[in-house]
Design an enzyme around this catalytic site. Structure first.
Site, mmCIF file in Angstrom:
data_model
loop_
_atom_site.group_PDB
_atom_site.id
_atom_site.type_symbol
_atom_site.label_atom_id
_atom_site.label_comp_id
_atom_site.label_asym_id
_atom_site.label_seq_id
_atom_site.Cartn_x
_atom_site.Cartn_y
_atom_site.Cartn_z
ATOM 1 N N HIS A 141 -11.350 6.120 5.830
ATOM 2 C CA HIS A 141 -10.659 7.310 6.310
ATOM 3 C C HIS A 141 -11.612 8.509 6.280
ATOM 4 O O HIS A 141 -12.570 8.521 5.508
ATOM 5 C CB HIS A 141 -9.456 7.647 5.410
ATOM 6 C CG HIS A 141 -8.289 6.728 5.582
ATOM 7 N ND1 HIS A 141 -7.634 6.144 4.514
ATOM 8 C CD2 HIS A 141 -7.632 6.300 6.690
ATOM 9 C CE1 HIS A 141 -6.636 5.405 4.967
ATOM 10 N NE2 HIS A 141 -6.603 5.478 6.287
ATOM 11 N N ARG B 200 1.101 -1.499 7.252
ATOM 12 C CA ARG B 200 1.518 -0.235 6.641
ATOM 13 C C ARG B 200 2.499 0.549 7.519
ATOM 14 O O ARG B 200 3.019 1.567 7.086
ATOM 15 C CB ARG B 200 0.286 0.624 6.327
ATOM 16 C CG ARG B 200 -0.688 -0.047 5.372
ATOM 17 C CD ARG B 200 -1.619 0.938 4.719
ATOM 18 N NE ARG B 200 -0.857 1.979 4.037
ATOM 19 C CZ ARG B 200 -1.390 3.061 3.492
ATOM 20 N NH1 ARG B 200 -2.686 3.246 3.552
ATOM 21 N NH2 ARG B 200 -0.638 3.963 2.901
ATOM 22 N N GLU C 174 -0.151 9.527 1.292
ATOM 23 C CA GLU C 174 -0.802 10.500 2.164
ATOM 24 C C GLU C 174 -0.880 10.004 3.610
ATOM 25 O O GLU C 174 -0.908 10.813 4.545
ATOM 26 C CB GLU C 174 -2.220 10.781 1.667
ATOM 27 C CG GLU C 174 -2.914 11.851 2.486
ATOM 28 C CD GLU C 174 -4.285 12.189 1.943
ATOM 29 O OE1 GLU C 174 -4.493 13.353 1.643
ATOM 30 O OE2 GLU C 174 -5.122 11.280 1.799
ATOM 31 N N ASP C 175 -0.900 8.688 3.797
ATOM 32 C CA ASP C 175 -1.148 8.165 5.146
ATOM 33 C C ASP C 175 0.040 8.220 6.108
ATOM 34 O O ASP C 175 -0.157 8.480 7.292
ATOM 35 C CB ASP C 175 -1.693 6.735 5.053
ATOM 36 C CG ASP C 175 -3.070 6.727 4.412
ATOM 37 O OD1 ASP C 175 -3.901 7.560 4.815
ATOM 38 O OD2 ASP C 175 -3.303 5.931 3.496
ATOM 39 N N ARG D 146 -8.195 3.104 11.817
ATOM 40 C CA ARG D 146 -6.749 3.317 11.608
ATOM 41 C C ARG D 146 -6.163 4.422 12.497
ATOM 42 O O ARG D 146 -4.954 4.532 12.622
ATOM 43 C CB ARG D 146 -6.489 3.699 10.146
ATOM 44 C CG ARG D 146 -7.062 2.743 9.106
ATOM 45 C CD ARG D 146 -6.255 1.463 9.037
ATOM 46 N NE ARG D 146 -6.755 0.597 7.982
ATOM 47 C CZ ARG D 146 -6.375 0.667 6.712
ATOM 48 N NH1 ARG D 146 -5.494 1.565 6.335
ATOM 49 N NH2 ARG D 146 -6.875 -0.164 5.812
ATOM 50 N N ASP E 254 0.806 -1.224 0.000
ATOM 51 C CA ASP E 254 0.000 0.000 0.000
ATOM 52 C C ASP E 254 0.840 1.276 0.000
ATOM 53 O O ASP E 254 0.305 2.369 0.222
ATOM 54 C CB ASP E 254 -0.929 0.005 1.233
ATOM 55 C CG ASP E 254 -2.053 -1.006 1.094
ATOM 56 O OD1 ASP E 254 -2.854 -0.853 0.171
ATOM 57 O OD2 ASP E 254 -2.095 -1.961 1.892
ATOM 58 N N CYS F 100 -5.153 10.112 -1.481
ATOM 59 C CA CYS F 100 -4.213 9.146 -0.868
ATOM 60 C C CYS F 100 -2.910 9.027 -1.650
ATOM 61 O O CYS F 100 -1.893 8.624 -1.107
ATOM 62 C CB CYS F 100 -4.818 7.749 -0.812
ATOM 63 S SG CYS F 100 -6.453 7.661 -0.132
HETATM 64 N N1 GLY Z 1 -5.393 0.023 0.536
HETATM 65 C C1 GLY Z 1 -5.295 1.234 1.241
HETATM 66 C C2 GLY Z 1 -5.505 1.013 2.678
HETATM 67 O O1 GLY Z 1 -6.369 0.244 3.009
HETATM 68 O O2 GLY Z 1 -4.846 1.556 3.506
#
Ligand code: GLY
Length: 253
Positions: free
Chosen positions: A161, A85, A65-66, A131, A60, A248
């Site tokens: 998100h 992640r 952006e995350d 998350r 991912d 993202c």
């Molecule tokens: N596939 C992006 C996420 O779920 O973080």
């Protein structure tokens, strides 16, 4: 105004990224083509684009952006709630540090993915999702306040998100769908309602007066055009299969 963007080339492993979309596996070659057009769109908006190399270990990792939040005063390396992640942060840290002197970080037991954060001027809305947790949001708000900014949390229950269902287009205009339409904290904005069937397009992105809208949602494009914006459609259907939206795919700052 934004000057810069950071993106990351998708890895071949992207086909195994996290998803609940049930739209099938992405086509890697088409994903690369779509990514190239996305970069082109960022450049059309006047951004200088830094393209980081693919990281096969993290499927991912193209969703840059995350793992970081870039503000005008500091950058914050996050701590993704999705365990698979979390290692993306170390891979983006050097690029972030090359642009910022002030780099802060979110630490366990705090978890944040910056797809849960929406900037409105000096204020940052932080969605409490699967998350991003309260401890992470508290750490984030403390960091923002240290640099003269503010933050507040948004309870959420339907979306991956915060920005899955929200996009701030500046000038008090907020595209929104689903649970966000009735949130008291968003009633002060000019809410531009996105139909549930088009919910993917709520993740539209304002960049220097142009709004990037995912291709395939003509009603959303028309709504945003009618509000006076130039619209640039970008086909990101391969990323939609991974629950990834337009925002993202880049850090904009
Ligand atoms: N596939 C992006 C996420 O779920 O973080």
């Amino acid at each position: 105004m934004f000057k810069n963007a950071i993106v990351r080339t998708p890895s071949r492993s992207m086909v195994d990224g996290i998803t609940e979309a049930d739209l099938g596996k992405p086509d890697y070659e088409n994903a690369l083509k779509q990514h190239a057009d996305y970069i082109e769109a960022l450049k059309e908006c006047g951004l200088e684009v830094t393209v980081l190399p693919a990281v096969e270990e993290y499927p991912d990792s193209c969703f840059v952006e995350d793992p970081a939040l870039m503000t005008p005063h500091c950058a914050i390396l996050t701590n993704p709630g999705a365990e698979s992640r979390r290692g993306e942060v170390a891979h983006i840290a050097d690029a972030v540090k090359s642009f910022y002197d002030n780099v802060e970080e979110i630490k366990t037991p705090g978890f944040v993915e910056a797809g849960d954060i929406m900037m409105v001027g000096d204020h940052y809305y932080i969605g409490l999702s699967e998350r991003t947790n309260q401890e992470g949001a508290d750490q984030m708000i403390a960091i923002l306040e240290k640099y003269g900014m503010t933050g507040s949390v948004v309870e959420m229950s339907e979306m991956l998100h915060l920005k899955t269902g929200l996009g701030y287009l500046e000038d008090n205009n907020l595209v929104a769908c689903g649970e966000f339409l009735s949130k008291p904290e968003f009633q002060k904005y000019n809410l531009m309602e996105i139909d549930q069937n088009d919910s993917y397009s709520a993740n539209s992105v304002w960049i220097n007066g142009t709004v990037l809208v995912p291709a395939g949602f003509p009603e959303t494009s028309a709504l945003i055009e009618k509000a006076g914006y130039k619209v640039r459609e970008v086909d990101v259907s391969e990323y939609q299969k991974l629950d990834g939206g337009l925002s993202c795919l880049s850090l904009r700052f």
